[in-house]
Design an enzyme around this catalytic site. Structure first.
Site, PDB file in Angstrom:
ATOM      1  N   GLU A   1       0.843  -1.155  -0.152  1.00  0.00           N
ATOM      2  CA  GLU A   1      -0.032   0.056   0.000  1.00  0.00           C
ATOM      3  C   GLU A   1       0.779   1.491   0.136  1.00  0.00           C
ATOM      4  OE1 GLU A   1      -2.870   0.165   3.203  1.00  0.00           O
ATOM      5  OE2 GLU A   1      -3.745   2.229   2.608  1.00  0.00           O
TER       6      GLU A   1
ATOM      7  N   ASN B   1      -6.779   1.642   2.693  1.00  0.00           N
ATOM      8  CA  ASN B   1      -7.371   2.692   2.700  1.00  0.00           C
ATOM      9  C   ASN B   1      -6.959   4.016   1.743  1.00  0.00           C
ATOM     10  OD1 ASN B   1      -8.721   1.653   4.899  1.00  0.00           O
ATOM     11  ND2 ASN B   1      -7.532   2.778   6.596  1.00  0.00           N
TER      12      ASN B   1
ATOM     13  N   ASN C   1     -12.029  -0.742  -0.920  1.00  0.00           N
ATOM     14  CA  ASN C   1     -11.556  -1.247   0.019  1.00  0.00           C
ATOM     15  C   ASN C   1     -12.282  -0.929   1.332  1.00  0.00           C
ATOM     16  OD1 ASN C   1      -9.083  -2.115   1.817  1.00  0.00           O
ATOM     17  ND2 ASN C   1      -9.252  -0.237   2.478  1.00  0.00           N
ATOM     18  N   GLU C   2     -12.515  -2.015   2.165  1.00  0.00           N
ATOM     19  CA  GLU C   2     -13.326  -1.569   3.373  1.00  0.00           C
ATOM     20  C   GLU C   2     -14.310  -0.564   3.415  1.00  0.00           C
ATOM     21  OE1 GLU C   2     -10.165  -1.139   6.588  1.00  0.00           O
ATOM     22  OE2 GLU C   2      -9.644  -3.330   6.288  1.00  0.00           O
TER      23      GLU C   2
ATOM     24  N   TYR D   1      -6.915  -8.224  11.970  1.00  0.00           N
ATOM     25  CA  TYR D   1      -5.813  -7.819  12.572  1.00  0.00           C
ATOM     26  C   TYR D   1      -5.840  -8.378  14.208  1.00  0.00           C
ATOM     27  CZ  TYR D   1      -4.754  -5.136   8.268  1.00  0.00           C
ATOM     28  OH  TYR D   1      -4.114  -4.800   7.084  1.00  0.00           O
TER      29      TYR D   1
ATOM     30  N   GLU E   1      -6.345  -9.093   3.730  1.00  0.00           N
ATOM     31  CA  GLU E   1      -5.772  -8.196   4.783  1.00  0.00           C
ATOM     32  C   GLU E   1      -5.773  -9.082   6.096  1.00  0.00           C
ATOM     33  OE1 GLU E   1      -6.088  -3.992   5.494  1.00  0.00           O
ATOM     34  OE2 GLU E   1      -6.550  -3.829   3.438  1.00  0.00           O
TER      35      GLU E   1
ATOM     36  N   GLN F   1       1.461  -5.819   5.764  1.00  0.00           N
ATOM     37  CA  GLN F   1       1.814  -5.561   4.280  1.00  0.00           C
ATOM     38  C   GLN F   1       3.134  -6.210   4.121  1.00  0.00           C
ATOM     39  OE1 GLN F   1       1.232  -1.145   3.666  1.00  0.00           O
ATOM     40  NE2 GLN F   1      -0.689  -1.122   4.630  1.00  0.00           N
TER      41      GLN F   1
HETATM   42  O1  AHR Z   1      -3.106  -2.325   6.295  1.00  0.00           O
HETATM   43  C1  AHR Z   1      -3.376  -1.072   6.861  1.00  0.00           C
HETATM   44  C2  AHR Z   1      -4.859  -0.726   6.801  1.00  0.00           C
HETATM   45  O2  AHR Z   1      -5.622  -1.608   7.348  1.00  0.00           O
HETATM   46  C3  AHR Z   1      -5.277  -0.804   5.425  1.00  0.00           C
HETATM   47  O3  AHR Z   1      -5.111   0.395   4.741  1.00  0.00           O
HETATM   48  C4  AHR Z   1      -6.915  -0.734   5.543  1.00  0.00           C
HETATM   49  O4  AHR Z   1      -7.389  -1.593   4.440  1.00  0.00           O
HETATM   50  C5  AHR Z   1      -6.968  -1.519   6.908  1.00  0.00           C
HETATM   51  O5  AHR Z   1      -7.745  -1.177   7.875  1.00  0.00           O
END
Ligand code: AHR
Length: 504
Positions: free
Chosen positions: A27, A72, A172-173, A244, A292, A350
């Site tokens: 990203e 994002n 994305n999201e 995450y 992700e 990432q």
């Molecule tokens: O990977 C970091 C961020 O986490 C990404 O930009 C977003 O998609 C997620 O919330």
């Protein structure tokens, strides 16, 4: 002492271990691109500014597919800013990460990097501030052979052949209120369906990913997936999932059980997709793009953002991963493999510097974080057919996930070589004797046993000064007798055990 048992039979197959499960993510965020994969003037950079040391580590990591350019970031991105002569490219405000984007690196540079790294590109289109037309323009630029304004522009920029990008994320999201251009499920579902329909008119060979929830804790989780898929099911190939796990609270028992949460998350997204399929009478089963996932000390993000004004490529969320984090990452990979029948793509977030397996210093070296190792070994050895394992395990209590097993496993059988690889996590604070019954594979020999053990030094990290504190250790090779053997999994460990046919 507690012990566990595991039965493995090649007849219990889940599905092929798709290479696309070993994806990563680049990203425009922090130093993932600038100072990560790209740093003109670095002693290791090539004439195009690509860091050769990072390219080498990317290949060693075994990454198959790389998602780009966000995240994002993509929700406010104009892809046209990143093509053409670098001197003409505009500097822009990136609202997602409060950063100045120079656009020195863009689509063409990414495609060059991906070819050098030997990875498949996975592109995301902006459905935050932009819409169907801009998605079509990007697809025409990337995939149309020539003879149109945008495909000829690509050729003018030096890429004679189309890039042939097969995987595309529709935004994305979009469920997240933090997202620039955030939408309701109905607004996003309609837009994604129309973008998908039109994109497949340009290139019917592409596969499309609709945005699922940003994580399982979102208040709209599951309702979001159901509504979005009501609009998009017939036009898309995947629904995304992101997650995450944050170890910041020091609750080691719970963080070690993160895979239990990921497992439930996958099961629930599959159930929701299947519910929509049943309502709409689709025979085709939708797959998940888990594009992700990682461990992330997320509570530190705000401090990173508060600390500064508008700057270029600041250090953002450069977490130092511990030995325990490596065990958790290995376990998340076990979970993705165990769902190989319904998870078709996955990308660890990432690749470089930003919560990443690869760390660099600007002008300095690149090194492997602890989480590099379980990824690299899984990508190397998970080849063939994923097998359902039948573990019998002691259990323990966690604050976040209740009562969970201490043992987590998956096995992969390579029919071509006859080799069998068992991935196993011991979440317990003491060693775990494990009896393995290789049912249906009676004449196997042990090939190797590697372990990342966090029991004695859970907070050990790999740093520039000490890049190899956390690495896999060789353990005594198991010696099956009539298909049975016992191994000892160290306390708090991720393990890979390999077996091969006994030669006559
Ligand atoms: O990977 C970091 C961020 O986490 C990404 O930009 C977003 O998609 C997620 O919330």
């Amino acid at each position: 002492m507690r012990s566990a048992q595991l039965t493995i039979d090649p007849a219990f197959s889940i599905g092929p271990a798709d290479r696309r499960l070993f994806g990563s993510f680049v990203e425009h965020m922090g130093r993932c691109v600038y100072g990560g994969i790209y740093e003109p003037g670095h002693p290791n950079a090539d004439s195009r500014g690509l860091r050769r040391d990072v390219l080498e580590l990317t290949r060693e990591l075994g990454v198959s597919v790389v998602r780009y350019p966000g995240g994002n970031f993509v929700s406010g991105y104009r892809w046209e800013d990143g093509v053409g002569p670098v001197g003409d490219r505009p500097r822009r405000l990136d609202l997602a990460w409060k950063t100045i984007e120079t656009n020195a690196f863009g689509l063409d540079e990414f495609m060059t990097w991906a070819a050098e790294a030997g990875v498949e590109p996975m592109m995301a289109v902006n459905l935050g501030t932009r819409g169907v037309q801009e998605a079509l323009d990007l697809l025409e630029y990337a995939n149309h052979p020539g003879g149109t304004a945008l495909s000829d522009l690509r050729r003018k920029h030096g890429a004679e052949d189309p890039y042939g990008v097969r995987l595309w994320c529709l935004g994305n999201e979009m469920d997240g209120p933090w997202q620039v251009g955030h939408k309701t499920a109905d607004e996003y579902g309609r837009l994604a369906a129309e973008a998908a329909r039109a994109m497949k008119m340009i290139d019917p060979s592409i596969s499309l990913v609709a945005c699922g929830s940003s994580n399982r804790r979102m208040p709209t989780f599951a309702a979001w997936e159901a509504t979005v898929l009501e609009h998009t099911y017939e036009h898309v190939d995947y629904i995304s999932a992101h997650t995450y796990y944050d170890p910041s609270d020091g609750d080691q028992a719970s963080i070690l059980a993160s895979a239990v949460d990921m497992d439930n998350f996958i099961t629930e997204v599959v159930a929701t997709a299947d519910h929509v399929a049943a309502r709409q009478r689709h025979k085709r089963k939708l797959k998940i793009s888990f594009d992700e996932w990682n461990v992330w000390y997320e509570s530190r993000l705000q401090a990173d953002l508060d600390r500064r004004g508008w700057v270029e490529a600041p250090a953002l969320i450069e977490d130092d991963f511990t030995a325990v984090d490596a065990v958790v990452v290995g376990d998340l990979l076990i979970t993705l493999l165990r769902h190989a029948d319904r998870v078709g793509v996955a990308a660890q977030a990432q690749l470089a510097n930003v919560i990443a397996p690869i760390r660099t210093r600007n002008g300095g070296p690149a090194w492997r974080q602890s989480i590099f190792h379980p990824f690299a070994l899984t990508a190397r050895y998970a080849r063939g057919t994923v097998l359902r394992t039948e573990p019998v395990s002691p259990r323990y209590e966690t604050k976040k996930y209740g009562d969970v097993p201490v043992l987590d496993t998956v096995a992969v059988h390579d029919e071509e070589t006859g080799e069998l690889t068992v991935f196993a996590v011991n979440r317990d604070q003491t060693d775990l004797p494990l009896d393995i019954d290789l049912r249906g594979l009676p004449s196997m020999s042990g090939l190797s046993f590697q372990s990342i053990a966090a029991g004695s030094d859970p907070s050990a990290t790999n740093t520039e000064a000490e890049p190899d504190r956390v690495t896999p250790r060789e353990m005594p090779t198991p010696t099956p007798d009539g298909g049975r053997c016992t191994v000892r999994l160290p306390a708090v460990s991720w393990n890979v055990l390999r077996f091969g046919p006994t030669s006559a």
